[in-house]
Motif scaffolding. Structure first.
Motif, PDB file in Angstrom:
ATOM      1  N   PRO A 164      -6.241  -1.421  -4.576  1.00 15.08           N
ATOM      2  CA  PRO A 164      -4.698  -0.839  -4.702  1.00 15.08           C
ATOM      3  C   PRO A 164      -4.073  -0.845  -5.998  1.00 15.08           C
ATOM      4  CG  PRO A 164      -4.870  -2.978  -3.733  1.00 15.08           C
ATOM      5  CD  PRO A 164      -6.314  -2.596  -3.697  1.00 15.08           C
ATOM      6  N   THR A 165      -4.465   0.118  -6.770  1.00 12.52           N
ATOM      7  CA  THR A 165      -4.055   0.229  -8.322  1.00 12.52           C
ATOM      8  C   THR A 165      -2.811   1.423  -8.339  1.00 12.52           C
ATOM      9  OG1 THR A 165      -5.811   1.792  -8.741  1.00 12.52           O
ATOM     10  CG2 THR A 165      -6.300  -0.374  -8.978  1.00 12.52           C
ATOM     11  N   GLY A 166      -2.268   1.493  -9.376  1.00 16.03           N
ATOM     12  CA  GLY A 166      -1.336   2.446  -9.527  1.00 16.03           C
ATOM     13  C   GLY A 166       0.131   1.979  -8.879  1.00 16.03           C
ATOM     14  N   ALA A 167       1.151   2.702  -9.663  1.00 18.46           N
ATOM     15  CA  ALA A 167       2.538   2.477  -8.989  1.00 18.46           C
ATOM     16  C   ALA A 167       2.611   3.277  -7.652  1.00 18.46           C
ATOM     17  CB  ALA A 167       3.400   2.944  -9.827  1.00 18.46           C
ATOM     18  N   TYR A 168       3.160   2.438  -6.688  1.00 20.07           N
ATOM     19  CA  TYR A 168       3.634   3.048  -5.487  1.00 20.07           C
ATOM     20  C   TYR A 168       4.828   2.705  -4.916  1.00 20.07           C
ATOM     21  CZ  TYR A 168       2.159  -1.426  -3.359  1.00 20.07           C
ATOM     22  OH  TYR A 168       2.077  -2.654  -3.086  1.00 20.07           O
ATOM     23  N   SER A 169       5.253   1.489  -5.154  1.00 26.40           N
ATOM     24  CA  SER A 169       6.661   1.050  -4.671  1.00 26.40           C
ATOM     25  C   SER A 169       7.722   0.730  -5.717  1.00 26.40           C
ATOM     26  CB  SER A 169       6.325  -0.204  -3.889  1.00 26.40           C
ATOM     27  OG  SER A 169       7.408  -0.602  -3.096  1.00 26.40           O
ATOM     28  N   ARG A 170       9.041   0.587  -5.486  1.00 32.84           N
ATOM     29  CA  ARG A 170      10.156   0.412  -6.281  1.00 32.84           C
ATOM     30  C   ARG A 170      10.091   1.479  -7.648  1.00 32.84           C
ATOM     31  NH1 ARG A 170       9.155  -5.559  -5.127  1.00 32.84           N
ATOM     32  NH2 ARG A 170      10.968  -6.037  -4.028  1.00 32.84           N
ATOM     33  N   LEU A 171       9.949   2.715  -7.076  1.00 35.98           N
ATOM     34  CA  LEU A 171       9.644   3.809  -8.154  1.00 35.98           C
ATOM     35  C   LEU A 171      11.492   4.270  -8.603  1.00 35.98           C
ATOM     36  CD1 LEU A 171       6.673   5.745  -6.408  1.00 35.98           C
ATOM     37  CD2 LEU A 171       6.647   3.976  -8.352  1.00 35.98           C
ATOM     38  N   ARG A 172      11.452   5.037  -9.788  1.00 37.23           N
ATOM     39  CA  ARG A 172      12.606   5.653 -10.139  1.00 37.23           C
ATOM     40  C   ARG A 172      12.755   6.891  -8.952  1.00 37.23           C
ATOM     41  NH1 ARG A 172      12.297   6.427 -16.179  1.00 37.23           N
ATOM     42  NH2 ARG A 172      10.186   5.735 -15.941  1.00 37.23           N
ATOM     43  N   THR A 173      11.542   7.692  -9.069  1.00 36.57           N
ATOM     44  CA  THR A 173      11.694   8.799  -7.881  1.00 36.57           C
ATOM     45  C   THR A 173      10.235   8.771  -7.414  1.00 36.57           C
ATOM     46  OG1 THR A 173      10.666  10.275  -9.597  1.00 36.57           O
ATOM     47  CG2 THR A 173      13.008  10.196  -9.490  1.00 36.57           C
ATOM     48  N   THR A 174      10.131   9.331  -6.193  1.00 39.84           N
ATOM     49  CA  THR A 174       8.894   9.340  -5.468  1.00 39.84           C
ATOM     50  C   THR A 174       7.574  10.017  -6.228  1.00 39.84           C
ATOM     51  OG1 THR A 174       9.359  11.291  -4.191  1.00 39.84           O
ATOM     52  CG2 THR A 174       9.921   9.172  -3.231  1.00 39.84           C
ATOM     53  N   GLN A 175       8.041  10.747  -7.296  1.00 41.35           N
ATOM     54  CA  GLN A 175       7.246  11.555  -8.099  1.00 41.35           C
ATOM     55  C   GLN A 175       6.355  10.670  -9.095  1.00 41.35           C
ATOM     56  OE1 GLN A 175       6.353  14.823  -7.387  1.00 41.35           O
ATOM     57  NE2 GLN A 175       7.599  14.598  -5.548  1.00 41.35           N
ATOM     58  N   ASP A 176       7.025   9.351  -9.441  1.00 35.75           N
ATOM     59  CA  ASP A 176       6.467   8.644 -10.603  1.00 35.75           C
ATOM     60  C   ASP A 176       5.448   7.828  -9.939  1.00 35.75           C
ATOM     61  OD1 ASP A 176       8.461   9.307 -11.997  1.00 35.75           O
ATOM     62  OD2 ASP A 176       9.596   7.678 -11.659  1.00 35.75           O
ATOM     63  N   GLY A 177       4.792   7.837  -8.842  1.00 33.28           N
ATOM     64  CA  GLY A 177       3.651   7.077  -8.066  1.00 33.28           C
ATOM     65  C   GLY A 177       2.657   7.433  -8.191  1.00 33.28           C
ATOM     66  N   THR A 178       1.516   6.868  -8.409  1.00 34.85           N
ATOM     67  CA  THR A 178       0.028   7.217  -8.788  1.00 34.85           C
ATOM     68  C   THR A 178      -0.886   6.492  -7.823  1.00 34.85           C
ATOM     69  OG1 THR A 178      -0.214   5.409 -10.196  1.00 34.85           O
ATOM     70  CG2 THR A 178       0.459   7.573 -11.141  1.00 34.85           C
ATOM     71  N   GLY A 179      -0.400   5.690  -6.666  1.00 33.94           N
ATOM     72  CA  GLY A 179      -1.281   4.816  -5.927  1.00 33.94           C
ATOM     73  C   GLY A 179      -0.775   4.802  -4.456  1.00 33.94           C
ATOM     74  N   THR A 180      -1.375   4.096  -3.712  1.00 29.79           N
ATOM     75  CA  THR A 180      -0.974   4.123  -2.328  1.00 29.79           C
ATOM     76  C   THR A 180      -0.928   2.387  -1.894  1.00 29.79           C
ATOM     77  OG1 THR A 180      -3.127   3.534  -1.555  1.00 29.79           O
ATOM     78  CG2 THR A 180      -2.226   5.724  -1.550  1.00 29.79           C
ATOM     79  N   GLY A 181      -1.056   1.395  -2.847  1.00 30.05           N
ATOM     80  CA  GLY A 181      -0.984  -0.057  -2.502  1.00 30.05           C
ATOM     81  C   GLY A 181      -1.752  -0.569  -1.438  1.00 30.05           C
ATOM     82  N   ALA A 182      -2.794   0.105  -1.184  1.00 29.19           N
ATOM     83  CA  ALA A 182      -3.549  -0.321   0.229  1.00 29.19           C
ATOM     84  C   ALA A 182      -5.233  -0.390  -0.278  1.00 29.19           C
ATOM     85  CB  ALA A 182      -3.487   0.727   1.559  1.00 29.19           C
ATOM     86  N   TYR A 183      -5.623  -1.258   0.222  1.00 27.41           N
ATOM     87  CA  TYR A 183      -7.458  -1.348   0.042  1.00 27.41           C
ATOM     88  C   TYR A 183      -8.043  -0.217   0.988  1.00 27.41           C
ATOM     89  CZ  TYR A 183      -7.475  -5.612  -2.487  1.00 27.41           C
ATOM     90  OH  TYR A 183      -7.305  -6.739  -3.426  1.00 27.41           O
ATOM     91  N   VAL A 184      -8.797   0.525   0.364  1.00 27.70           N
ATOM     92  CA  VAL A 184      -9.434   1.751   1.244  1.00 27.70           C
ATOM     93  C   VAL A 184     -11.045   1.563   1.092  1.00 27.70           C
ATOM     94  CG1 VAL A 184      -9.684   4.380   1.040  1.00 27.70           C
ATOM     95  CG2 VAL A 184      -7.541   3.189   0.522  1.00 27.70           C
ATOM     96  N   PHE A 185     -11.514   2.048   2.540  1.00 30.88           N
ATOM     97  CA  PHE A 185     -12.987   2.132   2.505  1.00 30.88           C
ATOM     98  C   PHE A 185     -13.327   3.350   2.541  1.00 30.88           C
ATOM     99  CE2 PHE A 185     -16.805   2.821   5.236  1.00 30.88           C
ATOM    100  CZ  PHE A 185     -17.584   2.039   4.726  1.00 30.88           C
ATOM    101  N   ARG A 186     -14.480   3.900   1.442  1.00 30.45           N
ATOM    102  CA  ARG A 186     -14.687   5.299   1.409  1.00 30.45           C
ATOM    103  C   ARG A 186     -16.137   5.218   1.699  1.00 30.45           C
ATOM    104  NH1 ARG A 186     -15.193   8.872  -3.999  1.00 30.45           N
ATOM    105  NH2 ARG A 186     -15.100  11.042  -2.816  1.00 30.45           N
ATOM    106  N   MET A 187     -16.705   6.278   2.280  1.00 30.44           N
ATOM    107  CA  MET A 187     -18.035   6.602   2.631  1.00 30.44           C
ATOM    108  C   MET A 187     -18.427   8.118   2.398  1.00 30.44           C
ATOM    109  SD  MET A 187     -20.714   5.418   4.307  1.00 30.44           S
ATOM    110  CE  MET A 187     -21.241   5.004   5.918  1.00 30.44           C
ATOM    111  N   ALA A 188     -19.468   8.121   1.547  1.00 27.49           N
ATOM    112  CA  ALA A 188     -19.963   9.633   1.397  1.00 27.49           C
ATOM    113  C   ALA A 188     -21.375   9.694   1.499  1.00 27.49           C
ATOM    114  CB  ALA A 188     -19.486   9.935  -0.100  1.00 27.49           C
ATOM    115  N   ILE A 189     -21.772  11.068   1.613  1.00 28.34           N
ATOM    116  CA  ILE A 189     -23.254  11.520   1.863  1.00 28.34           C
ATOM    117  C   ILE A 189     -23.420  12.547   1.069  1.00 28.34           C
ATOM    118  CG2 ILE A 189     -22.924  12.742   3.898  1.00 28.34           C
ATOM    119  CD1 ILE A 189     -25.720  11.600   4.721  1.00 28.34           C
ATOM    120  N   THR A 190     -24.283  12.773   0.195  1.00 30.87           N
ATOM    121  CA  THR A 190     -24.610  14.078  -0.379  1.00 30.87           C
ATOM    122  C   THR A 190     -26.286  14.333  -0.699  1.00 30.87           C
ATOM    123  OG1 THR A 190     -22.923  13.494  -2.185  1.00 30.87           O
ATOM    124  CG2 THR A 190     -24.568  15.098  -2.898  1.00 30.87           C
TER     125      THR A 190
END
Length: 157
Positions: A2-28
């Protein structure tokens, strides 16, 4: 993470994150073929998806679309991408390439109270898009570039 600003922003456009841990799976998968005339054809196929493992605590304006006075939680929706890429070597230096991909995302779930004390429990709309990226690639040096590496591998086999 959970990196990046996501809460207590001046505007919603100032955010860069979600504040949540995320599991990612990929196959190539990637394959290179030799076509008549010693032209290399490379095919790549991929698929990835991600799902939130935790919710984020939200206050005021957030990347989840909440406004001043809001407090509650938000959880990003599941999302992913599927695509393929083709590269055709015209010669040692020139390559024609094309990528085609589809992104999709389920809506985020927001629960809490707005500034007026009204209970909020909503899931935002899902989204999808297609991307097509044609390209002409030039390898300025036989030691650099994906196509050149593929050609050296083909010559050894």
């Amino acid at each position: 993470m959970p990196t990046g600003a996501y809460s207590r922003l001046r505007t919603t456009q100032d955010g860069t994150g979600t504040g949540a841990y995320v599991f990612r799976m990929a196959i190539t998968s990637q394959s290179t073929y030799t076509l008549p005339g010693h032209h290399a054809l490379r095919l790549r196929v991929w698929n990835w998806w991600r799902r939130a493992l935790t919710s984020a605590r939200l206050h005021d304006a957030t990347t989840y679309g909440t406004s001043a006075g809001f407090h509650g939680t938000g959880r990003p929706g599941m999302s992913g991408q599927t695509g393929f890429s083709l590269e055709y070597g015209l010669n040692q230096r020139w390559v024609l390439a094309m990528d085609l991909a589809r992104d999709w995302g389920n809506g985020s779930h927001v629960k809490g109270w707005n500034a007026a004390g009204t209970r909020i429990n909503k899931i935002s709309a899902a989204s999808t898009d297609w991307q097509i990226a044609p390209a002409v690639e030039y390898n300025w040096n036989p030691r650099w570039g994906d196509y050149c590496r593929s050609r050296r591998l083909l010559r050894r086999t």
